[in-house]
Design an enzyme around this catalytic site. Sequence first.
Site, mmCIF file in Angstrom:
data_model
loop_
_atom_site.group_PDB
_atom_site.id
_atom_site.type_symbol
_atom_site.label_atom_id
_atom_site.label_comp_id
_atom_site.label_asym_id
_atom_site.label_seq_id
_atom_site.Cartn_x
_atom_site.Cartn_y
_atom_site.Cartn_z
ATOM 1 N N GLU A 468 -0.369 2.127 5.291
ATOM 2 C CA GLU A 468 0.699 2.388 4.324
ATOM 3 C C GLU A 468 1.129 3.857 4.391
ATOM 4 O O GLU A 468 2.312 4.192 4.361
ATOM 5 C CB GLU A 468 0.166 2.076 2.916
ATOM 6 C CG GLU A 468 1.225 1.725 1.899
ATOM 7 C CD GLU A 468 1.854 0.360 2.156
ATOM 8 O OE1 GLU A 468 3.085 0.302 2.173
ATOM 9 O OE2 GLU A 468 1.095 -0.633 2.374
ATOM 10 N N GLU A 469 0.127 4.682 4.559
ATOM 11 C CA GLU A 469 0.386 6.128 4.588
ATOM 12 C C GLU A 469 1.295 6.505 5.742
ATOM 13 O O GLU A 469 2.219 7.304 5.602
ATOM 14 C CB GLU A 469 -0.928 6.915 4.709
ATOM 15 C CG GLU A 469 -1.756 6.915 3.468
ATOM 16 C CD GLU A 469 -2.719 5.707 3.407
ATOM 17 O OE1 GLU A 469 -3.639 5.773 2.624
ATOM 18 O OE2 GLU A 469 -2.504 4.711 4.140
#
Length: 545
Positions: A468-469
């Site tokens: 996600e990062e």
Amino acid sequence: MGVPCLLFCGVSLALPLFVRAVECKDSSVKNEIISVDHPFAFNCTYPPLTSEQVNITWYKPSSKIPVSRNTQSRIHQDESWILFLPMTWADAGIYQCVIKNINSCHRIHVNLTAFRKYWCGTSRNVLPNLSDEYLQTLHFGKDDSLMCHLNFPKSCVLDLIKWYKDCKEIKEERFNTVGMKLFVKNVSAEDRGKYACQARLTHGGKEHTVLNSISVDVKKIEYGDRIPKITYPRNNSIEVELGSTLIVDCNITDVRENTNLRCWKVNNTLVDLYYRESKRIREGYESCVPFEQYNRYTVNITFLQVKMEDYGRHFVCHAGVSAAYIVLKLPVPDSRAYLIGGFIALTGVAVSVMCIYNVFKIDIVLWYRSTFRSTGAIDDGKLYDAYVLYPKPQSGSQRQEVDMMVLKILPEVLERQCGYKLFIFGRDELPGQAVASVIDENIKLCRRLIIIIVPESLSFGLLKNMSEEQITVYNALIQDGMKVILIELEKIKDYTDMPESIKYIRQKHGAIRWSGDFTEESQSAKTKFWKKVRFHMPPTRYPPS
Ligand SMILES: *[C@@H]1O[C@H](CO)[C@@H](O)[C@H](O)[C@H]1NC(C)=O
Ligand SMILES: *[C@@H]1O[C@H](CO)[C@@H](O)[C@H](O)[C@H]1NC(C)=O
Ligand SMILES: *[C@@H]1O[C@H](CO)[C@@H](O)[C@H](O)[C@H]1NC(C)=O
Ligand SMILES: *[C@@H]1O[C@H](CO)[C@@H](O)[C@H](O)[C@H]1NC(C)=O
Ligand SMILES: *[C@@H]1O[C@H](CO)[C@@H](O)[C@H](O)[C@H]1NC(C)=O
Ligand SMILES: *[C@@H]1O[C@H](CO)[C@@H](O)[C@H](O)[C@H]1NC(C)=O
Ligand SMILES: *[C@@H]1O[C@H](CO)[C@@H](O)[C@H](O)[C@H]1NC(C)=O
Ligand SMILES: *[C@@H]1O[C@H](CO)[C@@H](O)[C@H](O)[C@H]1NC(C)=O
Ligand SMILES: *[C@@H]1O[C@H](CO)[C@@H](O)[C@H](O)[C@H]1NC(C)=O
């Protein structure tokens, strides 16, 4: 039988034509009042006919016998003139002048009335109201002139002109007789009055005296000081083709009182005189449009056919003391053709250059970089040339390929051969670091972002296999304006499932498709693929190792 009939018919048809041809049109009566014992002459003129070959015949009142052409008789015809040397009381009556040519005939009636002119010193010291008393005007404060109107045929010699004012011969210095004119300097109010001009007329050895009385008025010229203004031409040049026809107006505004001569001159000669033989260049008639304060005059000049000799000459329009000229110029060759040609050529060159540049852009840039390489690190606070972001596909072969590409081939070519420094996640982070902080910290130290994509990564893989990062980071980076190099390991047909940012990059900058095999050894930075990649990479600052 038939022949006389035809003849008769022919004659009766031809007769009216013949009769009509000799029938004379009567013109209105002209009245002339003539002083007895003085010579008198009348010119028979009829404007429409005078230019042609005509026969003019004078007839005495109610007589069918033409006036004698014997120059010795007291009354005789002299060319178109009837001449009385002198006039007597008995000569009064209506005379006829018949003007004939082949097609037409005009009859002019002249009513001659005799009277006795009382001249100074006779019983009645008053000049009657006469028609031969010309009214003339002198202009106050100016130099002006009076004209002695003595109209006689060429056979009469007029000389010894004397001028009288109020019965006294004029002897003052201010007055000057030149030909038929009396010049008056510095006209004053006292110059108003009855004038007379007297001349000796010699005809056939006999001498006569002619007298002409003139009533003179003195007027102030309101706008007399105004000089005529030539509004056009303005000493300008006119471009005109050789051999063409040209008409140029001279436009003049002048006060009504000014009786200035308006004309066109060349070489200080009236054009009509200068070209009197060829009539190639002519002056038009003057036209006049009256306005409240002034009159506007137009006199044109017509060049029937412009010749070489006309170029560069001054054709001068004169109006009194004012003058303005035009100069004819050969038209300059049309420069537009050259301009358009030049423009097309330049455009062609530019387009070719653009094409060549587009085709060889990458080679040119790479060559330029290698030739004008600047040594030493750039001071932009970055540590790496590129951050490599890549998916981790599920299927074995694809995963192998990605790993091969990222961990072997990229370092081999970009790092070893080209001297770049890459940050590869999964190779360069320190053990134990949190993924998010690794990405966050290091990506800021990179000049480019290389994103590797594979088909599988699109449908499910990319989001799943990238954290996600990572997604947030590269979104942020794209917003920061970092340059992104998108490398497709295989042809990707469908981008619909890709994150918006990837779609955007793909649409805006395109992607570089991998070509070649996945072996470390055979890689060369000089292949097309690697040139494209290098082109998007920043210039190297140090020679490749
Ligand atoms: C007299 O009339 C003739 C035509 O009939 C003309 O040609 C000539 O110029 C006239 N002369 C003068 C002095 O007006
Ligand atoms: C003019 O009249 C004369 C004699 O009167 C004649 O000989 C001549 O042909 C005439 N010319 C014209 C043009 O009528
Ligand atoms: C001729 O002129 C006189 C004086 O001007 C005049 O009395 C007479 O009626 C005129 N005749 C004709 C026919 O016009
Ligand atoms: C003289 O002639 C003018 C016009 O030409 C006229 O107005 C005037 O009344 C005449 N004078 C006499 C006294 O006939
Ligand atoms: C013209 O005459 C006036 C007097 O009538 C005089 O005052 C003036 O000086 C004269 N001008 C010239 C140029 O002689
Ligand atoms: C000169 O004046 C006429 C009208 O009198 C006008 O039609 C024409 O355009 C003028 N020409 C120039 C060059 O001003
Ligand atoms: C112009 O006029 C002068 C005399 O005024 C003369 O010597 C000269 O030849 C003329 N030029 C032309 C081209 O007619
Ligand atoms: C030039 O002048 C002549 C004579 O006055 C006239 O007939 C003609 O129409 C004029 N031409 C132009 C273009 O004004
Ligand atoms: C045009 O030239 C004439 C001489 O030919 C000169 O007198 C006049 O002042 C000039 N006009 C302009 C507007 O230059």
